[in-house]
Motif scaffolding. Structure first.
Motif, mmCIF file in Angstrom:
data_model
loop_
_atom_site.group_PDB
_atom_site.id
_atom_site.type_symbol
_atom_site.label_atom_id
_atom_site.label_comp_id
_atom_site.label_asym_id
_atom_site.label_seq_id
_atom_site.Cartn_x
_atom_site.Cartn_y
_atom_site.Cartn_z
ATOM 1 N N THR A 124 -0.038 -2.629 -4.732
ATOM 2 C CA THR A 124 -0.983 -3.676 -4.331
ATOM 3 C C THR A 124 -1.532 -4.429 -5.558
ATOM 4 O O THR A 124 -1.643 -5.654 -5.540
ATOM 5 N N HIS A 125 -1.800 -3.682 -6.609
ATOM 6 C CA HIS A 125 -2.386 -4.309 -7.813
ATOM 7 C C HIS A 125 -1.373 -5.180 -8.560
ATOM 8 O O HIS A 125 -1.735 -5.867 -9.507
ATOM 9 N N LEU A 126 -0.113 -5.151 -8.153
ATOM 10 C CA LEU A 126 0.912 -5.919 -8.873
ATOM 11 C C LEU A 126 1.349 -7.168 -8.105
ATOM 12 O O LEU A 126 2.194 -7.927 -8.588
ATOM 13 N N GLN A 162 2.296 1.684 -3.331
ATOM 14 C CA GLN A 162 1.267 1.649 -4.380
ATOM 15 C C GLN A 162 1.533 0.562 -5.416
ATOM 16 O O GLN A 162 1.534 0.800 -6.627
ATOM 17 N N GLU A 222 0.837 -1.204 0.000
ATOM 18 C CA GLU A 222 0.000 0.000 0.000
ATOM 19 C C GLU A 222 0.865 1.245 0.000
ATOM 20 O O GLU A 222 0.614 2.190 -0.750
#
Ligand SMILES: Nc1ncnc2c1ncn2[C@@H]1O[C@H](COP(=O)(O)OP(=O)(O)O)[C@@H](O)[C@H]1O
Ligand SMILES: [Mg+2]
Length: 369
Positions: free
Chosen positions: A124-126, A122, A119
């Motif tokens: 998290t989506h990976l 940035q 988090e």
């Protein structure tokens, strides 16, 4: 967060002395940058702090404990290198949590830590991607995440951004600064890029040939460089160096600027010039000290307007660099973009020597200290 003391550290490889007695005391929470040209010993010093290299002489203290001969894993350090070799077969999540797993942190706690770090960075989506599916900047973040997951007392970064392209480097630089502001952890950071050093550091240690040339805040080093090397290394465009004859006048020694016309420049610290009358010293003037004439500065004690011959102009948008020449020395001046200057023109420029510095030409030692 821990303090770090590098106490008279010497490192030799056979006969070659690579670190020649380094003394730096870093406060807890401080962001210290080691900057210097390639080969000056930055990585050797970092590896010595991490315990990857054994020092020949001297001591290293972390949090007031002597760790000179301690095992790397007992130093509570996390390191990010220039080549951040991620494990290619592991996902981002596994890469970040691997170090924790090795240290037998329970799965539950590892998951919480990975989530926290992801988090913050940035990414998290990976988390479920493999390194090959990431851009350079994203990989860099993962490498940082791996270090951050550890929550060590001390972070060591060795040129972590030098593999990134220019734009990304500037973005990541800001990210690292924000991270430090948020975590407040002690960081030692190596770069050969003086802009990175200026923008990130609480204090900078400028190194050359295995020695610290100067240790100070970015502004101290910019305004008061200790010697010719530091003055030339820090600042972009670089400080102008102008060999200048010291002449005696009724009001004390002045500097004879051999430009289009011989102009006498005043210098704040006259006393340091006394023993150089009749000789040549190296005058240091940053580009912003030579600008278009400005009415509000007229009559100030260290401001002289004189003519220069324009060789090249370089518009940079916010201002324009004007290149002139004093004998064989190229001089960079910084002017307002609206100030008319064409190659070949003789134009009026204002020299403000109130913050000028002077060096001995032979030794490079600063005179006005
Ligand atoms: N294992 C080694 N044996 C001999 N010389 C080395 C070794 N490692 C580094 N050096 C030398 O030490 C000097 C400093 O290297 P390094 O610390 O990597 O510089 P920097 O990180 O500032 O570019 C260089 O001249 C390098 O060639
Ligand atoms: Mg290096």
């Amino acid at each position: 967060m821990a303090n770090l003391v590098i106490d008279n550290v010497i490192k030799r490889y056979g006969q070659t002395e690579v670190l020649k007695g380094i003394n730096i005391a870093i406060e807890a929470g401080e962001f210290l940058i080691l900057v210097g040209p390639s080969g000056c010993g930055k990585s050797t010093l970092m590896n010595s702090i991490a315990g990857l290299e054994e020092v020949t002489e001297g001591r290293i203290l972390i949090d007031d404990k002597d760790v000179t001969y301690a095992n790397p894993k007992d130093r509570d350090i996390a390191m990010v290198f220039q080549s951040y070799a991620l494990y290619p077969n592991m996902t981002v999540e596994q890469n970040i949590s691997f170090g924790l797993e090795m240290r037998k942190v329970p799965k539950e706690d590892r998951d919480i830590e990975v989530k926290r770090v992801a988090e913050m960075l940035q990414i998290t989506h990976l988390l479920h991607r493999k390194p090959a599916q990431l851009s350079g900047g994203q990989r860099q973040r993962v490498a940082m995440g791996r270090a951050l997951a550890r929550r060590p007392q001390l972070y060591l970064f060795d040129e972590p951004l030098s593999n990134l392209d220019a734009k990304l480097r500037v973005e990541m630089r800001t990210e690292i600064k924000k991270l430090h502001q948020k975590l407040g952890t002690t960081i030692v950071y190596v770069t050969h890029d003086q802009i990175e050093a200026m923008t990130l550091a609480d204090r900078i240690a400028v190194m050359k040939d295995g020695e610290v040339q100067q240790l100070g805040t970015p502004q101290e080093i910019y305004d008061n460089p200790a010697n010719l090397f530091v003055a030339g290394f820090m600042g972009s465009p670089a400080m102008n160096f102008i060999p200048t004859k010291v002449v005696a006048t009724d009001t004390g020694p002045m500097l004879e600027l051999d430009a289009v016309q011989k102009t006498l420049l005043p210098f704040p610290n006259k006393a340091c010039l006394e023993s150089y009358v009749g000789k040549t010293i190296m005058l240091g003037l940053r580009p912003e000290m030579i600008t278009e004439p400005q009415a509000h500065k007229d009559g100030q004690p260290f401001v002289i307007t004189t003519e220069i011959n324009v060789e090249v102009t370089e518009p940079m948008g916010a201002d324009t660099m004007i290149l002139t020449r004093v004998k064989e020395n190229e001089i960079n001046c910084r002017s307002h973009p609206a100030y008319p200057a064409k190659p070949g023109d003789n134009i009026k420029m204002m020299f403000d020597t109130s913050k000028a510095v002077a060096f001995d030409q032979e030794t490079g030692v600063r005179l006005d200290v």
